[in-house]
Write a protein that holds these residues in place. Structure first.
Motif, mmCIF file in Angstrom:
data_model
loop_
_atom_site.group_PDB
_atom_site.id
_atom_site.type_symbol
_atom_site.label_atom_id
_atom_site.label_comp_id
_atom_site.label_asym_id
_atom_site.label_seq_id
_atom_site.Cartn_x
_atom_site.Cartn_y
_atom_site.Cartn_z
ATOM 1 N N ASN A 7 0.803 -1.230 0.000
ATOM 2 C CA ASN A 7 0.000 0.000 0.000
ATOM 3 C C ASN A 7 0.830 1.271 0.000
ATOM 4 O O ASN A 7 0.344 2.327 0.385
ATOM 5 C CB ASN A 7 -0.988 0.022 1.174
ATOM 6 N N LYS A 8 2.072 1.187 -0.407
ATOM 7 C CA LYS A 8 2.913 2.369 -0.555
ATOM 8 C C LYS A 8 3.256 2.513 -2.024
ATOM 9 O O LYS A 8 3.557 1.527 -2.703
ATOM 10 C CB LYS A 8 4.211 2.242 0.244
ATOM 11 N N GLN A 9 3.213 3.729 -2.517
ATOM 12 C CA GLN A 9 3.614 3.979 -3.892
ATOM 13 C C GLN A 9 5.132 3.988 -3.964
ATOM 14 O O GLN A 9 5.787 4.677 -3.193
ATOM 15 C CB GLN A 9 3.056 5.322 -4.372
ATOM 16 N N ILE A 10 5.687 3.205 -4.866
ATOM 17 C CA ILE A 10 7.130 3.121 -5.035
ATOM 18 C C ILE A 10 7.456 3.714 -6.396
ATOM 19 O O ILE A 10 6.932 3.269 -7.416
ATOM 20 C CB ILE A 10 7.606 1.650 -4.963
ATOM 21 N N ASN A 11 8.308 4.715 -6.419
ATOM 22 C CA ASN A 11 8.625 5.361 -7.687
ATOM 23 C C ASN A 11 9.557 4.536 -8.553
ATOM 24 O O ASN A 11 9.279 4.295 -9.717
ATOM 25 C CB ASN A 11 9.230 6.751 -7.462
ATOM 26 N N ASN A 12 10.697 4.135 -8.013
ATOM 27 C CA ASN A 12 11.734 3.517 -8.834
ATOM 28 C C ASN A 12 12.348 2.296 -8.167
ATOM 29 O O ASN A 12 12.828 2.388 -7.042
ATOM 30 C CB ASN A 12 12.850 4.531 -9.112
ATOM 31 N N VAL A 13 12.349 1.176 -8.892
ATOM 32 C CA VAL A 13 12.962 -0.057 -8.419
ATOM 33 C C VAL A 13 13.988 -0.497 -9.457
ATOM 34 O O VAL A 13 13.744 -0.402 -10.660
ATOM 35 C CB VAL A 13 11.910 -1.173 -8.221
ATOM 36 N N LEU A 14 15.120 -0.976 -8.973
ATOM 37 C CA LEU A 14 16.146 -1.560 -9.823
ATOM 38 C C LEU A 14 16.279 -3.034 -9.466
ATOM 39 O O LEU A 14 16.478 -3.370 -8.298
ATOM 40 C CB LEU A 14 17.493 -0.858 -9.631
ATOM 41 N N ILE A 33 4.287 0.115 -8.202
ATOM 42 C CA ILE A 33 5.573 0.606 -8.680
ATOM 43 C C ILE A 33 5.370 1.422 -9.946
ATOM 44 O O ILE A 33 4.713 0.967 -10.886
ATOM 45 C CB ILE A 33 6.534 -0.569 -8.969
ATOM 46 N N ASN A 34 5.953 2.621 -9.989
ATOM 47 C CA ASN A 34 5.863 3.459 -11.182
ATOM 48 C C ASN A 34 6.874 3.055 -12.247
ATOM 49 O O ASN A 34 6.543 2.943 -13.419
ATOM 50 C CB ASN A 34 6.068 4.934 -10.829
ATOM 51 N N ASN A 35 8.132 2.879 -11.855
ATOM 52 C CA ASN A 35 9.216 2.599 -12.794
ATOM 53 C C ASN A 35 10.042 1.419 -12.296
ATOM 54 O O ASN A 35 10.480 1.411 -11.153
ATOM 55 C CB ASN A 35 10.125 3.816 -12.947
ATOM 56 N N LYS A 58 -0.116 -4.400 -14.820
ATOM 57 C CA LYS A 58 -0.078 -3.063 -14.241
ATOM 58 C C LYS A 58 0.441 -2.064 -15.244
ATOM 59 O O LYS A 58 1.067 -2.415 -16.229
ATOM 60 C CB LYS A 58 0.848 -3.034 -13.030
ATOM 61 N N GLU A 59 0.237 -0.819 -14.920
ATOM 62 C CA GLU A 59 0.794 0.271 -15.710
ATOM 63 C C GLU A 59 2.116 0.705 -15.078
ATOM 64 O O GLU A 59 2.221 1.765 -14.485
ATOM 65 C CB GLU A 59 -0.187 1.446 -15.763
ATOM 66 N N THR A 60 3.106 -0.139 -15.207
ATOM 67 C CA THR A 60 4.441 0.153 -14.686
ATOM 68 C C THR A 60 5.363 0.361 -15.881
ATOM 69 O O THR A 60 5.375 -0.445 -16.800
ATOM 70 C CB THR A 60 4.966 -1.014 -13.829
ATOM 71 N N ASN A 61 6.121 1.447 -15.868
ATOM 72 C CA ASN A 61 7.119 1.666 -16.915
ATOM 73 C C ASN A 61 8.289 0.731 -16.653
ATOM 74 O O ASN A 61 8.883 0.773 -15.584
ATOM 75 C CB ASN A 61 7.608 3.116 -16.901
ATOM 76 N N ILE A 62 8.619 -0.098 -17.633
ATOM 77 C CA ILE A 62 9.689 -1.079 -17.463
ATOM 78 C C ILE A 62 10.812 -0.763 -18.434
ATOM 79 O O ILE A 62 10.586 -0.569 -19.629
ATOM 80 C CB ILE A 62 9.162 -2.507 -17.684
ATOM 81 N N PHE A 84 16.648 5.401 -6.726
ATOM 82 C CA PHE A 84 15.857 4.184 -6.544
ATOM 83 C C PHE A 84 15.346 4.084 -5.120
ATOM 84 O O PHE A 84 16.074 4.316 -4.162
ATOM 85 C CB PHE A 84 16.696 2.947 -6.886
ATOM 86 N N ASP A 85 14.081 3.712 -5.004
ATOM 87 C CA ASP A 85 13.493 3.452 -3.691
ATOM 88 C C ASP A 85 13.938 2.085 -3.180
ATOM 89 O O ASP A 85 13.999 1.855 -1.979
ATOM 90 C CB ASP A 85 11.964 3.473 -3.772
ATOM 91 N N LEU A 86 14.230 1.196 -4.112
ATOM 92 C CA LEU A 86 14.570 -0.175 -3.754
ATOM 93 C C LEU A 86 15.453 -0.764 -4.850
ATOM 94 O O LEU A 86 15.174 -0.582 -6.041
ATOM 95 C CB LEU A 86 13.289 -1.008 -3.623
#
Length: 140
Positions: A7-14, A33-35, A58-62, A84-86
């Motif tokens: 339930n948290k919005q995550i902007n960027n994951v690598l 996850i956004n990106n 989902k609508e995640t930019n990959i 990166f958030d994560l």
């Protein structure tokens, strides 16, 4: 991981060492996850990754890089510090000659790095000892 990011919005994951992207699909489909940036050096996984990513609901930019971690780190200056958030590193450290150097480089771009791997205890112990010097924990 889901409990920490549910339930948290995550902007960027690598994701480093995404393999065929099955694990990445689970992460993308279960978190907001956004990106999502993926690094996989093995060209043979390209078609499997592309097929598995068709299943993402989902609508995640990959963004996919079919290069080594070392090559990615040479170009990481394209990202801002703490971009990166994560960062997730799965089953990759024993393939990287100087993994401490590269994990240390990645620390500038993220505060949360999750590392996990399957290995025999001797290899895992060496990796765990090296990472503890960087204040990073790993999971076997």
């Amino acid at each position: 991981m889901k409990n920490n990011y549910h339930n948290k919005q995550i902007n960027n994951v690598l994701s480093v060492g995404c393999g065929d992207a099955e694990q990445d699909m689970l992460i993308i489909n279960n978190l907001q996850i956004n990106n999502y940036t993926m690094v996989e050096p093995c060209q043979e996984y390209k078609s499997a990754i592309e097929n598995n990513l068709k299943e993402v609901n989902k609508e995640t930019n990959i963004l996919l890089f079919l290069i080594t971690l070392e090559e990615f780190c040479l170009n990481i200056n394209n990202f801002e510090n703490n971009h990166f958030d994560l960062i997730i590193m799965s089953h990759v450290l024993y393939y990287i000659k100087d993994y401490v150097k590269y994990v240390n480089m990645l620390k500038r771009y993220c505060k949360n790095i999750i590392i996990y791997h399957q290995s025999d205890k001797s290899v895992f112990y060496e990796i765990q000892q090296s990472l503890s010097e960087l204040n990073i924990s790993s999971v076997d």
